[in-house]
Design an enzyme around this catalytic site. Sequence first.
Site, mmCIF file in Angstrom:
data_model
loop_
_atom_site.group_PDB
_atom_site.id
_atom_site.type_symbol
_atom_site.label_atom_id
_atom_site.label_comp_id
_atom_site.label_asym_id
_atom_site.label_seq_id
_atom_site.Cartn_x
_atom_site.Cartn_y
_atom_site.Cartn_z
ATOM 1 N N ASP A 123 0.823 -1.206 0.000
ATOM 2 C CA ASP A 123 0.000 0.000 0.000
ATOM 3 C C ASP A 123 0.861 1.261 0.000
ATOM 4 O O ASP A 123 1.474 1.599 1.013
ATOM 5 C CB ASP A 123 -0.906 -0.010 1.235
ATOM 6 C CG ASP A 123 -1.831 1.188 1.299
ATOM 7 O OD1 ASP A 123 -2.072 1.808 0.247
ATOM 8 O OD2 ASP A 123 -2.319 1.502 2.402
ATOM 9 N N ASP A 328 -2.067 5.442 -5.637
ATOM 10 C CA ASP A 328 -2.241 4.595 -4.461
ATOM 11 C C ASP A 328 -2.447 3.135 -4.861
ATOM 12 O O ASP A 328 -3.505 2.760 -5.360
ATOM 13 C CB ASP A 328 -3.438 5.100 -3.656
ATOM 14 C CG ASP A 328 -3.637 4.338 -2.361
ATOM 15 O OD1 ASP A 328 -2.770 3.513 -2.006
ATOM 16 O OD2 ASP A 328 -4.662 4.570 -1.692
#
Length: 525
Positions: A123, A328
């Site tokens: 992430d 992201d």
Amino acid sequence: MSCCVFKSTLFLIPILTLLSSWSCNGRIFTFEMHHRFSDEVKRWSNSTGRFGSFPPKGSFEYFNALVLRDRLIRGRRLSESESDSSLTFSDGNSTSRISSLGFLHYTTVKLGTPGLRFMVALDTGSDLFWVPCDCGKCAPTEGATYASEFELSIYNPKVSTTNKKVTCNNSLCAQRNQCLGTFSTCPYMVSYVSAQTSTSGILMEDVMHLTTEDKNPERVEAYVTFGCGQVQSGSFLDIAAPNGLFGLGMEKISVPSVLARDGLVADSFSMCFGRDGVGRISFGDKGSSDQEETPFNLNPSHPNYNISVTRVRVGTTLIDDEFTALFDTGTSFTYLVDPMYTEVSESFHSQAQDKRHSPDPRIPFEYCYDMSSEANASLIPSLSLTMKENSHFTINDPIIVISTEGELVYCLAIVKSSELNIIGQNYMTGYRVVFDREKLVLAWKKFDCYDIEETKTTLTGANKTEAVAPAMAAGIGTHSNSSEPHKTNQTISRSSSSSNQRFITVKLWSFFRFVFILLPLFIVL
């Protein structure tokens, strides 16, 4: 073909000077190049005693030797990086997108002494690396659907001989106001935006097992700070990162920051997102000179991978409004706020040639179209972004194909957001993306992520998952329209499906690489 030539030249470096000619006045150099198993090189080898024996052409040994060398060359890294060296996890640089766990990319991390493996989600939208530990409330490692497919672990500080607790006087302790004293153990808590999803516990240090990415790999043990996640809530208890989350953000506590600060690698890393669901991650990789790049928009109080988009092209329509967005990898799909969301969506709709699908509360995408058996991908509007400094990012798969009750529907794979623009993982497919924190740029290059050295990864159960291009996959079921990808502190958006089944038709196969039927659960955190 060019790849074979390039690799052959690597074998010929020791003899190039013998076969070269040059002119002093004009500074012109010419080289005669030969395949490593050519007759010329064989004669040279016999006379000098170099290279050893040569297998007969066309024999099994001949082709095995070629493949072995391919493994050495291609297994080192994704590209010839500008940095001196790069590191990856001790079990290899492979990542896998797992549809049953939110369509996120996962990899295996070995932590502690003796080393214990964790299957963690990658992430770039958050900073902390955490794993389940001394659990008061953690995702079950047995009994759950995912637990039967993957080998999951729980960290025990008492077992690892290299474990260290992080005290409240440590500079990485962000919640000193929760400390009982200066030398007490530093607590942490990270809350995620929806479904009451969070992780809390204490900070610890331990050895992470890594390896260099070169022809002579060496083991590297790096002390990293991580979260001993004692209490998880929300989606961390079932369908999102049940075995831990690997934050790759810019804050000092993230693993890329620690590795660079300790001088182990350059302050940069790359991730590759293959269309088949296989990816790669390399720490210290700065990419190559032929990649495109755009600068980060840095927020000093909380730096992240935010970039500026200056133009969007939808089919033949140009939209010149500028906006910023977060790159992201921890968000499955792409989110846009108005007015950009409406401008892009309406431009797509005006050029779509198929009938618009009637609204379906189970589908989180607004602009969907019925797909006929004669569907032609060339008629679907394309999508590309122009970044600051005029670099171009073409979206390889702007749509997502959904199977609903026997019919196929395709949707523009963008979700409307109220606060934050996010370029999600689905729009990174087909690229190697470089997060260069030294130059403060995001860079990218089209890449197939192919690496023949796939036996090094130990994503146990990965062969049971569906390797599906994110733009060709969707969940259909219940979802919350109020859920947003907005990140306060560290927040993530996720999606998941509870089961999946491969669906391929001969007519559509020529247009769409992967089509999946994903049944009933679709959740955005």
